[in-house]
Design an enzyme around this catalytic site. Sequence first.
Site, PDB file in Angstrom:
ATOM      1  N   HIS A  70       0.870  -1.179   0.000  1.00  0.00           N
ATOM      2  CA  HIS A  70       0.000   0.000   0.000  1.00  0.00           C
ATOM      3  C   HIS A  70       0.906   1.228   0.000  1.00  0.00           C
ATOM      4  O   HIS A  70       1.573   1.510   0.993  1.00  0.00           O
ATOM      5  CB  HIS A  70      -0.880   0.030   1.252  1.00  0.00           C
ATOM      6  CG  HIS A  70      -1.784  -1.155   1.402  1.00  0.00           C
ATOM      7  ND1 HIS A  70      -3.110  -1.139   1.017  1.00  0.00           N
ATOM      8  CD2 HIS A  70      -1.548  -2.404   1.902  1.00  0.00           C
ATOM      9  CE1 HIS A  70      -3.657  -2.327   1.284  1.00  0.00           C
ATOM     10  NE2 HIS A  70      -2.724  -3.101   1.817  1.00  0.00           N
ATOM     11  N   PHE A  71       0.943   1.950  -1.120  1.00  0.00           N
ATOM     12  CA  PHE A  71       1.843   3.102  -1.235  1.00  0.00           C
ATOM     13  C   PHE A  71       1.113   4.442  -1.103  1.00  0.00           C
ATOM     14  O   PHE A  71       1.728   5.489  -1.228  1.00  0.00           O
ATOM     15  CB  PHE A  71       2.621   3.031  -2.547  1.00  0.00           C
ATOM     16  CG  PHE A  71       3.761   2.040  -2.530  1.00  0.00           C
ATOM     17  CD1 PHE A  71       4.054   1.291  -1.400  1.00  0.00           C
ATOM     18  CD2 PHE A  71       4.541   1.847  -3.656  1.00  0.00           C
ATOM     19  CE1 PHE A  71       5.102   0.383  -1.382  1.00  0.00           C
ATOM     20  CE2 PHE A  71       5.599   0.943  -3.644  1.00  0.00           C
ATOM     21  CZ  PHE A  71       5.879   0.210  -2.513  1.00  0.00           C
ATOM     22  N   ARG A  72      -0.210   4.408  -0.896  1.00  0.00           N
ATOM     23  CA  ARG A  72      -1.005   5.568  -0.446  1.00  0.00           C
ATOM     24  C   ARG A  72      -1.207   6.679  -1.477  1.00  0.00           C
ATOM     25  O   ARG A  72      -1.747   7.732  -1.115  1.00  0.00           O
ATOM     26  CB  ARG A  72      -0.384   6.183   0.819  1.00  0.00           C
ATOM     27  CG  ARG A  72      -0.077   5.219   1.952  1.00  0.00           C
ATOM     28  CD  ARG A  72      -1.291   4.488   2.427  1.00  0.00           C
ATOM     29  NE  ARG A  72      -1.041   3.731   3.656  1.00  0.00           N
ATOM     30  CZ  ARG A  72      -1.833   2.788   4.127  1.00  0.00           C
ATOM     31  NH1 ARG A  72      -2.934   2.467   3.456  1.00  0.00           N
ATOM     32  NH2 ARG A  72      -1.553   2.157   5.239  1.00  0.00           N
ATOM     33  N   ASN A  79      -6.906   0.523  -2.627  1.00  0.00           N
ATOM     34  CA  ASN A  79      -7.682   1.329  -1.672  1.00  0.00           C
ATOM     35  C   ASN A  79      -6.977   2.640  -1.332  1.00  0.00           C
ATOM     36  O   ASN A  79      -6.626   2.930  -0.209  1.00  0.00           O
ATOM     37  CB  ASN A  79      -8.001   0.522  -0.408  1.00  0.00           C
ATOM     38  CG  ASN A  79      -6.773  -0.115   0.225  1.00  0.00           C
ATOM     39  OD1 ASN A  79      -5.870  -0.550  -0.458  1.00  0.00           O
ATOM     40  ND2 ASN A  79      -6.772  -0.170   1.549  1.00  0.00           N
ATOM     41  N   HIS A 131      -8.712 -10.272   0.765  1.00  0.00           N
ATOM     42  CA  HIS A 131      -8.511 -10.022   2.190  1.00  0.00           C
ATOM     43  C   HIS A 131      -9.675 -10.714   2.882  1.00  0.00           C
ATOM     44  O   HIS A 131     -10.828 -10.327   2.718  1.00  0.00           O
ATOM     45  CB  HIS A 131      -8.524  -8.518   2.471  1.00  0.00           C
ATOM     46  CG  HIS A 131      -8.374  -8.173   3.922  1.00  0.00           C
ATOM     47  ND1 HIS A 131      -7.462  -7.241   4.365  1.00  0.00           N
ATOM     48  CD2 HIS A 131      -9.001  -8.608   5.047  1.00  0.00           C
ATOM     49  CE1 HIS A 131      -7.535  -7.134   5.690  1.00  0.00           C
ATOM     50  NE2 HIS A 131      -8.483  -7.954   6.111  1.00  0.00           N
ATOM     51  N   HIS A 187      -2.184 -12.668   3.089  1.00  0.00           N
ATOM     52  CA  HIS A 187      -1.755 -12.516   4.495  1.00  0.00           C
ATOM     53  C   HIS A 187      -2.405 -13.511   5.476  1.00  0.00           C
ATOM     54  O   HIS A 187      -3.110 -13.120   6.407  1.00  0.00           O
ATOM     55  CB  HIS A 187      -1.919 -11.083   4.986  1.00  0.00           C
ATOM     56  CG  HIS A 187      -3.181 -10.362   4.612  1.00  0.00           C
ATOM     57  ND1 HIS A 187      -4.436 -10.907   4.744  1.00  0.00           N
ATOM     58  CD2 HIS A 187      -3.365  -9.099   4.145  1.00  0.00           C
ATOM     59  CE1 HIS A 187      -5.328 -10.017   4.358  1.00  0.00           C
ATOM     60  NE2 HIS A 187      -4.708  -8.914   3.996  1.00  0.00           N
ATOM     61  N   ASP A 194       2.614  -6.813   2.741  1.00  0.00           N
ATOM     62  CA  ASP A 194       1.462  -5.991   3.140  1.00  0.00           C
ATOM     63  C   ASP A 194       1.942  -4.672   3.742  1.00  0.00           C
ATOM     64  O   ASP A 194       1.385  -4.164   4.725  1.00  0.00           O
ATOM     65  CB  ASP A 194       0.543  -6.730   4.114  1.00  0.00           C
ATOM     66  CG  ASP A 194      -0.834  -6.062   4.241  1.00  0.00           C
ATOM     67  OD1 ASP A 194      -1.158  -5.202   3.389  1.00  0.00           O
ATOM     68  OD2 ASP A 194      -1.581  -6.383   5.182  1.00  0.00           O
ATOM     69  N   HIS A 246       1.797   4.283   8.103  1.00  0.00           N
ATOM     70  CA  HIS A 246       1.071   5.401   8.708  1.00  0.00           C
ATOM     71  C   HIS A 246       2.084   6.246   9.481  1.00  0.00           C
ATOM     72  O   HIS A 246       3.144   5.745   9.880  1.00  0.00           O
ATOM     73  CB  HIS A 246      -0.014   4.915   9.667  1.00  0.00           C
ATOM     74  CG  HIS A 246      -1.046   4.035   9.046  1.00  0.00           C
ATOM     75  ND1 HIS A 246      -2.109   4.530   8.319  1.00  0.00           N
ATOM     76  CD2 HIS A 246      -1.183   2.685   9.037  1.00  0.00           C
ATOM     77  CE1 HIS A 246      -2.860   3.515   7.904  1.00  0.00           C
ATOM     78  NE2 HIS A 246      -2.317   2.390   8.323  1.00  0.00           N
TER      79      HIS A 246
END
Length: 446
Positions: free
Chosen positions: A64-66, A96, A180, A238, A311, A315
């Site tokens: 997840h690289f945002r 997402n 997921h 995961h 994964d 944050h």
Amino acid sequence: MSMTDWLITNAELVNEGRRFHADLRVRDGRIEQIGGGLAARGGERVFDAGGRWLLPGMVDDQVHFREPGLTHKADIASESRACVAGGITSFMEMPNTKPPATDRAALEAKYARAAEVSRANYGFYLGATNDNLAEIRALDPKAAPGLKVFMGASTGNMLVDDPATLDAIFRDCPVPIITHCEDTPMITANEEAAKARWGDDIPIAQHPLIRSREACIKSTRLAISLARKHGTRLHVLHISTADECALFEPGPVAGKRITAETCVHFLHFCDADYARLGTLIKCNPAVKTAHDREVITRALAEGRLDVLATDHAPHLATEKSNQYPRAPSGLPLVQYALQCALERVFDGALTLERVVEAAMHAPATLFDVKQRGFLREGFHADLVLVDPQKPHTVTAEEVLSKCSWTPFEGYTFRSSIAATWVNGQLAWNDGRLDDGVRGMRLEFAR
């Protein structure tokens, strides 16, 4: 000779179940020749590996690289820099973001951004929702590694919980489905019970009980049943419980229709670590018991679990420092993932050959990645040189992820990442990053 022409000498190559000493020649960004006693050509740059391990670059199938929308936490540029420092040469990024990549236009916008800034090779998943079935059916199989289906709520608002929609997705999806798996109603009930007892002061140790093993097992069973019903190519992400491991068959990844993945933090941490690290290791699904860790590691060793990934989900430290209910789930992992996996090699729980199979070969195979993930003549020269004799103690100052922290701070790994090549470009060498390197869009041979 170009900047992507190399002769790497005196290396211990690890590839397709073999370890052997050889030289490796790179020409125009591809592996041209593997053999002993190769002679340097005029103008060719020679890199003496000094007997260290030369592996294919890691192919991380879950990050997840945002970007877009959450770039205060991370972005493609910052996290791909951390990738190459850790020996990850290709990544597959989750949908997402804000806005989510749930249509082809949003998907292509992410590819366009990565072409500008990514230091590693890149692929992006399309995301499923309860109402984008037409987009899923129209997806070009060469445009994405797969379709991400959140069968349990996690970060973002992409829960697919309509039974008819789920059935249609599993029936009609033209690419592998990755899931997921956590059962949201069970988690919600557990959260309400915890709030009734503790209010906002829920202890972090309750996290693996709230995001319970029963919630994981129920959802994973549902995904498997749908895949079997429709003959779907399913990859379950995961795996965090010993119980789920028993749902998958051991053996080589080639030919399997249903495969599974676990992540490096499930090989390293257990619930005893919540007392020390608190919400820093809060993630979904949750880190569980030492027994789960042991069984997961054994299942990975025997090929019951096929892929090892990260994964990676960064944050800010200020966000993670909130009380348990408000602290977001996820942790940054790409920079130290390969070293973390190799700790289990030094422990004797995994072989080096099996780590290479699970972290490099298997994700390339099951997602049909074209000419990557192996040390083969003609393949792209995505390479990582590991020094198994040079320990590395992690410091906060060296963290390249934008969030600027790591759960491994202060830990001494028994290996270090000496060098990383991306398409023949020396992207990382002796602790230094070449910010001029750019990765390529992954191609899928479908």
